[in-house]
Scaffold this active site. Sequence first.
Site, mmCIF file in Angstrom:
data_model
loop_
_atom_site.group_PDB
_atom_site.id
_atom_site.type_symbol
_atom_site.label_atom_id
_atom_site.label_comp_id
_atom_site.label_asym_id
_atom_site.label_seq_id
_atom_site.Cartn_x
_atom_site.Cartn_y
_atom_site.Cartn_z
ATOM 1 N N ASP A 232 -0.315 5.076 0.766
ATOM 2 C CA ASP A 232 -0.654 6.130 1.735
ATOM 3 C C ASP A 232 -0.698 5.578 3.158
ATOM 4 O OD1 ASP A 232 -1.001 8.277 -0.133
ATOM 5 O OD2 ASP A 232 -2.756 7.181 -0.852
ATOM 6 N N ASP B 122 0.876 -1.170 0.000
ATOM 7 C CA ASP B 122 0.000 0.000 0.000
ATOM 8 C C ASP B 122 0.920 1.229 0.000
ATOM 9 O OD1 ASP B 122 -2.234 1.763 0.528
ATOM 10 O OD2 ASP B 122 -1.540 1.823 2.612
HETATM 11 C C1 XBP Z 1 -5.577 5.981 0.415
HETATM 12 C C2 XBP Z 1 -6.681 6.891 0.158
HETATM 13 C C3 XBP Z 1 -6.543 7.848 -0.920
HETATM 14 C C4 XBP Z 1 -5.905 9.148 -0.642
HETATM 15 C C5 XBP Z 1 -6.310 10.151 -1.691
HETATM 16 O O1 XBP Z 1 -6.061 4.742 0.904
HETATM 17 O O2 XBP Z 1 -7.714 6.787 0.756
HETATM 18 O O3 XBP Z 1 -7.856 8.164 -1.259
HETATM 19 O O4 XBP Z 1 -6.326 9.615 0.624
HETATM 20 O O5 XBP Z 1 -5.902 9.786 -2.960
HETATM 21 P P1 XBP Z 1 -5.128 3.460 0.887
HETATM 22 P P2 XBP Z 1 -6.664 10.369 -4.271
HETATM 23 O O6 XBP Z 1 -3.857 3.824 1.556
HETATM 24 O O7 XBP Z 1 -5.881 2.442 1.701
HETATM 25 O O8 XBP Z 1 -4.951 3.037 -0.542
HETATM 26 O O9 XBP Z 1 -7.136 11.743 -3.934
HETATM 27 O O10 XBP Z 1 -5.633 10.369 -5.361
HETATM 28 O O11 XBP Z 1 -7.832 9.458 -4.565
HETATM 29 MG MG MG Z 2 -3.022 3.172 3.393
#
Ligand code: XBP
Ligand code: MG
Length: 263
Positions: free
Chosen positions: A12, A10
């Site tokens: 973020d 993952d």
């Molecule tokens: C990550 C997210 C993403 C970011 C925003 O979740 O929820 O939506 O916050 O990205 P994970 P975008 O780590 O579970 O994948 O604005 O580009 O959609």
């Molecule tokens: Mg995440």
Amino acid sequence: MSQLEALIFDVDGTLADTERDGHLVAFNMAFKDAGLDWHWSVELYGQLLAVTGGKERIRYYLNDFYPDERGQAFSMPGSAQKSTDFDQFVAGLHASKTRFYTQLMADGAVPLRSGVVRLIQEARDAGLRMAIATTTTPANVTALLSHTIGADSIDWFEVIAAGDIVPAKKPAADIYIYALEKMNLKADQCLAFEDSHNGLLSSNGADLKTIVTINDYTRDHDFSGAELVLSDFGEPDQPMTVLHGNCDEPYFNLQSAQKILQS
Ligand code: XBP
Ligand code: MG
């Protein structure tokens, strides 16, 4: 017993604390730039994170906080024009947010978390395959990796499963299933790395054993499906804390990964 073939990360919250220091900042910059008086606090954003995906998050916020304005005309970001096309408005606002986010990454706003570069480098040296499975927009992944590890580091990952590539975002398992299919690997040949409850539901839904590294937004989440819950991956001189599960090494390395896969 299967051999470890690949690591699926993952982005973020796992590779870097991008939510608070990147996405949140970029959302607020985009709102201001569009002349909107919305401002998401660090605390409110923690609640909004329950909804994965930036466009989905904006829609959810509007429905919840401004239910009466849903049918009204919005000023389109970057122009004086007004539109009642809600999807177009959200898409434009989100594209603006992505531009601010990638610029923040170029400015070096968010470093990678402890142990991330070491683990990725170890995997590369050992010839392990690597992939990304994330909800965020592909441009954001490239911006983070190229401005931290280096320009060509995106190529170290043979599959970048990101954003709208699958219709159902995490907690649905689709993004991990997509990555496994693209790599032609089975779940018991891979490990997933996540930071959140929604992410863990997604990787577990694809039958992947998962290691969680927590952060300030996710430390109280339910991680009962995880093999290991760690403070971070740690470094030889900066040991990690094991919050759940067994890991003898002071930092998470390929030896720990092999043990988890075969446990
Ligand atoms: C990550 C997210 C993403 C970011 C925003 O979740 O929820 O939506 O916050 O990205 P994970 P975008 O780590 O579970 O994948 O604005 O580009 O959609
Ligand atoms: Mg995440």
